[in-house]
Design a protein around this motif. Structure first.
Motif, PDB file in Angstrom:
ATOM      1  N   PHE A   1       0.823  -1.205   0.000  1.00 48.46           N
ATOM      2  CA  PHE A   1       0.000   0.000   0.000  1.00 48.46           C
ATOM      3  C   PHE A   1       0.858   1.256   0.000  1.00 48.46           C
ATOM      4  O   PHE A   1       0.404   2.332   0.355  1.00 48.46           O
ATOM      5  CB  PHE A   1      -0.967  -0.001   1.194  1.00 48.46           C
ATOM      6  CG  PHE A   1      -2.276  -0.670   0.899  1.00 48.46           C
ATOM      7  CD1 PHE A   1      -3.355   0.054   0.420  1.00 48.46           C
ATOM      8  CD2 PHE A   1      -2.404  -2.041   1.057  1.00 48.46           C
ATOM      9  CE1 PHE A   1      -4.551  -0.562   0.129  1.00 48.46           C
ATOM     10  CE2 PHE A   1      -3.598  -2.667   0.762  1.00 48.46           C
ATOM     11  CZ  PHE A   1      -4.676  -1.929   0.298  1.00 48.46           C
ATOM     12  N   GLY A   2       2.117   1.102  -0.339  1.00 46.09           N
ATOM     13  CA  GLY A   2       2.972   2.272  -0.487  1.00 46.09           C
ATOM     14  C   GLY A   2       3.605   2.761   0.800  1.00 46.09           C
ATOM     15  O   GLY A   2       4.180   3.840   0.831  1.00 46.09           O
ATOM     16  N   ALA A   3       3.525   1.982   1.872  1.00 47.38           N
ATOM     17  CA  ALA A   3       4.190   2.404   3.100  1.00 47.38           C
ATOM     18  C   ALA A   3       5.696   2.209   2.950  1.00 47.38           C
ATOM     19  O   ALA A   3       6.140   1.340   2.198  1.00 47.38           O
ATOM     20  CB  ALA A   3       3.671   1.600   4.291  1.00 47.38           C
ATOM     21  N   GLU A   4       6.461   3.022   3.680  1.00 50.58           N
ATOM     22  CA  GLU A   4       7.912   2.966   3.505  1.00 50.58           C
ATOM     23  C   GLU A   4       8.503   1.665   4.014  1.00 50.58           C
ATOM     24  O   GLU A   4       9.519   1.209   3.527  1.00 50.58           O
ATOM     25  CB  GLU A   4       8.557   4.153   4.221  1.00 50.58           C
ATOM     26  CG  GLU A   4       8.418   5.437   3.418  1.00 50.58           C
ATOM     27  CD  GLU A   4       8.817   6.663   4.227  1.00 50.58           C
ATOM     28  OE1 GLU A   4       9.497   6.502   5.246  1.00 50.58           O
ATOM     29  OE2 GLU A   4       8.432   7.768   3.815  1.00 50.58           O
ATOM     30  N   ASP A   5       7.870   1.081   5.022  1.00 51.22           N
ATOM     31  CA  ASP A   5       8.491  -0.098   5.628  1.00 51.22           C
ATOM     32  C   ASP A   5       7.942  -1.420   5.093  1.00 51.22           C
ATOM     33  O   ASP A   5       8.133  -2.449   5.702  1.00 51.22           O
ATOM     34  CB  ASP A   5       8.351  -0.033   7.152  1.00 51.22           C
ATOM     35  CG  ASP A   5       6.898  -0.124   7.585  1.00 51.22           C
ATOM     36  OD1 ASP A   5       6.022   0.107   6.729  1.00 51.22           O
ATOM     37  OD2 ASP A   5       6.646  -0.436   8.757  1.00 51.22           O
ATOM     38  N   GLY A   6       7.248  -1.365   3.942  1.00 54.90           N
ATOM     39  CA  GLY A   6       6.867  -2.625   3.330  1.00 54.90           C
ATOM     40  C   GLY A   6       5.370  -2.840   3.248  1.00 54.90           C
ATOM     41  O   GLY A   6       4.582  -1.948   3.561  1.00 54.90           O
ATOM     42  N   PRO A   7       4.990  -4.051   2.825  1.00 55.20           N
ATOM     43  CA  PRO A   7       3.577  -4.330   2.553  1.00 55.20           C
ATOM     44  C   PRO A   7       2.726  -4.383   3.824  1.00 55.20           C
ATOM     45  O   PRO A   7       3.240  -4.502   4.927  1.00 55.20           O
ATOM     46  CB  PRO A   7       3.608  -5.701   1.869  1.00 55.20           C
ATOM     47  CG  PRO A   7       4.892  -6.302   2.268  1.00 55.20           C
ATOM     48  CD  PRO A   7       5.862  -5.188   2.517  1.00 55.20           C
ATOM     49  N   ALA A   8       1.416  -4.300   3.617  1.00 57.98           N
ATOM     50  CA  ALA A   8       0.471  -4.324   4.726  1.00 57.98           C
ATOM     51  C   ALA A   8      -0.128  -5.710   4.845  1.00 57.98           C
ATOM     52  O   ALA A   8      -0.459  -6.338   3.846  1.00 57.98           O
ATOM     53  CB  ALA A   8      -0.631  -3.303   4.469  1.00 57.98           C
ATOM     54  N   ASP A   9      -0.265  -6.193   6.090  1.00 53.80           N
ATOM     55  CA  ASP A   9      -0.975  -7.454   6.283  1.00 53.80           C
ATOM     56  C   ASP A   9      -2.382  -7.206   6.822  1.00 53.80           C
ATOM     57  O   ASP A   9      -3.235  -8.076   6.754  1.00 53.80           O
ATOM     58  CB  ASP A   9      -0.194  -8.411   7.193  1.00 53.80           C
ATOM     59  CG  ASP A   9      -0.035  -7.864   8.592  1.00 53.80           C
ATOM     60  OD1 ASP A   9       0.085  -6.624   8.734  1.00 53.80           O
ATOM     61  OD2 ASP A   9      -0.031  -8.662   9.541  1.00 53.80           O
ATOM     62  N   LEU A  10      -2.614  -6.002   7.350  1.00 58.39           N
ATOM     63  CA  LEU A  10      -3.966  -5.649   7.785  1.00 58.39           C
ATOM     64  C   LEU A  10      -4.507  -4.563   6.854  1.00 58.39           C
ATOM     65  O   LEU A  10      -3.866  -3.531   6.677  1.00 58.39           O
ATOM     66  CB  LEU A  10      -3.955  -5.112   9.216  1.00 58.39           C
ATOM     67  CG  LEU A  10      -3.440  -6.040  10.315  1.00 58.39           C
ATOM     68  CD1 LEU A  10      -3.557  -5.357  11.677  1.00 58.39           C
ATOM     69  CD2 LEU A  10      -4.189  -7.365  10.318  1.00 58.39           C
TER      70      LEU A  10
END
Lengths: 152, 543
Positions: free
Chosen positions: A90-99
């Motif tokens: 989802f474009g977060a700096e620290d990687g993909p989202a699991d929630l």
């Protein structure tokens, strides 16, 4: 709060999202909102979500994605919740989202019902809220927990 | 320590509240008291007078304009984008602590918040070293972002008018449209009449273009009190024919002037009416005078000179004349130079000689280039433009095709030194080619809609296309060349709200946080080391 207008119901939870890209995951959750009668026009809703996403990605540090929008296609404030073991970018700096929290708000602003979304947003910042959702074993448990939290 | 904060995001349903939560938790952990005003869709509980008066520092975590920020004028301020609060709230609390510690003795400050009347929004921002360029750009972009909807709505209505009614809708000898409508002679069965109506409405929207540009540049610089002189100066730029370049001057002069007035020490009795009466009155008078006398007169003289000069050029080599007219058409899109060239061409139509008709064609062809080139440029290399510019680019296709040069104003205003030379070069090529091809035209307006009336329409189209390609290539080259410098701006603009002044806050916050802990372009106060002198005058002004 009646079941009709509850922020989230068991039908709106998917603990096993397809391992895929953002658009697919959002569509999967959005279809649940359509099935529940919360969204009247899937394409319009997805376009509004994309428009918001285009302004600034909604991924947050700590493995969270919060695709959201205000849309004329939405009938009541609604949350679709999904979990993805593989993670979705989802474009977060620290990687993909699991929630993944798909937040749908009706177009008219200022409605007092919107406070439920504000309460939800605040819960998203709390570690134990996320931990509980990560360990939930069935959709009903997750839906009940969220509903209880935001009405508290 | 007591902190007040505002959080706000474009949609107003998620980030606003997450940021609030994060700030509350972080403040509590650091042992401070914080009150957050969430300017979101669930309604916001405004901070009370006493909370504002007792606060030691303010935090803005917002991607859209903070509402009523004059209330925070007396406080050291940390201003960042909303995501910063979500990911790094503890750091912001620390910054707020530092800002409060660095602020000059503010014994006088709470007085302004408790005096009952609106606190004088003091906040001249010392243009501090490294931030100046990005600040000027942020001010410009605020003005431009407010102008774009006017350009799109007005321009598309005008284009619709031509599509419905052909070029006849705007002939100078027509009775004013509203007379026709009021007297009941408006012919509802006539497409031309509907076209004229659309044209009339579009023109009304266009008449706001320069005032809105000037007004919101001034607003970005010095808040609400600067709106009036900005709008007034912009309106005078229209009256005197100074065009959008005159509007830019008006906006910056008005903003700068109000910034300066806000640093004055005024008696307490006067402080309450400064922002609503004194500042707008004084600054409008001064800006108006400047715009009429210092800017207006030379422009009138220059326009006359240009017109005489053009009239004296008859007999010059046609291609050279086309080149000159092309340069002029694309210099200021609706300003004096453009108007001189356009009027020269239209005046020729009254005594239609073959030469006059080629001149009209060349002028129209060149005038179509700026919006078309900008539209093409946003498609070819979207990353060189902000989101709002890309949106404007989509409308610019139709604006250019309809010979509405103003469609390029948002681009030219945002980045004049790269955009204007590029489109002038393109316009010159188009003008020269149109003359060389011997294209003729007897309609004064209409763009592609009047192509069927042309002599050698293919030559006309070829001239427009080639000039557009030249202008596009140049503007992309120039923008890429200056890319390293503007990299910050591009990064900052990722968070642009589509409709309004968010670029301001985001861009500035992104590019100046490191140097100055707290400098929001439009914020009413600053409390960084670089601006500490300002801060002390601020306190003085509100004492």
């Amino acid at each position: 709060m009646t079941t009709d207008t509850a922020l989230i119901t068991v039908d709106l939870v998917d603990l096993d999202l397809p391992a895929a890209d953002r658009a697919t995951v959002v569509r999967a959750l959005a279809q649940r909102l359509v099935a529940a009668g919360r969204v009247t026009d899937l394409d319009q809703f997805l376009a509004d979500i994309e428009a918001r996403e285009a302004q600034m990605p909604t991924g947050l540090e700590g493995g969270i994605g919060i695709p959201h929008c205000r849309s004329a296609a939405v009938t009541a404030p609604t949350l679709g919740f999904g979990r993805s073991a593989a993670g979705v970018d989802f474009g977060a700096e620290d990687g993909p989202a699991d929630l993944v929290f798909l937040i749908a708000a009706p177009a008219g602003g200022g409605d007092e019902h919107m406070t439920v979304l504000a309460a939800l947003a605040r819960r998203l910042m709390r570690k134990n809220f996320k931990d509980t959702l990560r360990s939930a074993t069935d959709p009903a448990e997750a839906a009940d927990f969220i509903a209880k939290e935001v009405s508290a | 320590m007591k902190i007040v904060a505002v959080t706000a995001c474009p949609t107003g349903i998620a980030h606003t509240y997450m940021a609030a939560e994060a700030l509350e938790v972080a403040a509590e952990e650091a042992g401070h008291t914080i009150t957050v005003e969430t300017q979101g869709s669930a309604g916001s509980t405004p901070l009370t007078e006493s909370q504002l008066a007792e606060a030691d520092a303010a935090i803005f975590a917002a991607d859209v304009e903070v509402r009523d920020k004059e209330r925070f004028a007396h406080l050291p301020l940390v201003a960042v984008g909303v995501k910063k609060a979500i990911s790094g709230a503890p750091g912001l609390i620390t910054q707020a602590e530092e800002a409060a510690a660095n602020a000059p003795a503010r014994a006088a400050a709470p007085a302004s918040a408790t005096s009952g009347g609106p606190a004088a929004p003091a906040g001249a921002k010392a243009p501090a070293g490294p931030g100046v360029a990005s600040r000027v750009r942020a001010w410009l972009m605020t003005g431009v972002s407010f102008v774009i909807p006017f350009v799109a709505a007005g321009g598309l209505l005008i284009a619709l008018g031509f599509a419905l009614g052909g070029y006849q809708i705007n002939l100078p000898d027509d009775a004013p449209l509203y007379e026709e409508i009021l007297s009941g002679s408006f012919d509802a069965g006539s497409l031309t009449a509907w076209g004229a109506l659309a044209f009339g409405i579009g023109s009304a929207a266009f008449s706001f273009l320069v005032p809105v540009l000037a007004g919101y540049i001034a607003y970005a610089m010095a808040d609400r009190p600067a709106l009036v002189p900005g709008f007034v100066g912009g309106a005078i730029a229209v009256t005197t024919g100074a065009g959008f370049l005159g509007g830019l001057v008006a906006g910056f002069v008005a903003g700068g002037l109000v910034m300066w007035i806000k640093t004055w020490r005024v008696p307490r009795a006067l402080a309450g009416i400064m922002p609503v009466v004194v500042i707008p009155l004084l600054s409008s008078a001064v800006v108006g005078l400047l715009m009429y006398v210092v800017v207006g007169r030379p422009i009138a003289a220059a326009t006359e000179g240009l017109t005489n000069w053009l009239n004296g050029l008859s007999g010059t080599n046609a291609v050279l004349l086309g080149l000159l007219l092309g340069l002029m058409m694309c210099f200021d899109m609706g300003g004096p130079v453009n108007k001189a060239a356009y009027t020269f061409a239209v005046a020729g139509l009254t005594t239609p000689s073959p030469t006059a008709l080629t001149i009209m064609a060349a002028v129209m062809a060149a005038g179509m280039v700026p919006p078309l080139a900008m539209a093409l440029a946003t498609v070819v290399r979207g990353s060189l433009f902000t989101e709002v510019e890309r949106e404007n680019g989509r409308a610019a296709w139709l604006l250019g095709a309809s010979f509405i040069s103003e469609g390029a104003i948002p681009f030219a205003a945002a980045d004049p030194f790269r955009v204007i030379p590029s489109i002038m070069a393109g316009g010159a090529v188009t003008g020269a080619l149109s003359m060389a091809f011997g294209t003729t035209l007897r309609a004064p307006h209409g763009g592609l809609f009047v192509v069927p009336l042309m002599g050698n329409p293919l030559g006309f189209l070829a001239a427009v296309v080639i000039g557009t390609l030249v202008a596009t290539a140049l503007v992309l080259a120039l923008k890429s060349f200056g890319r390293r410098r503007s990299a910050d701006d591009v990064a900052g603009s990722v968070g642009d709200a589509p409709t309004e002044a968010a670029p301001t806050a985001t861009t500035t916050a992104a590019s100046t946080t490191a140097a100055t802990t707290a400098a929001s372009t439009t914020a009413s106060t600053t409390a960084s080391t670089t601006a500490s002198t300002t801060a002390s005058t601020t306190a003085g002004a509100t004492a």
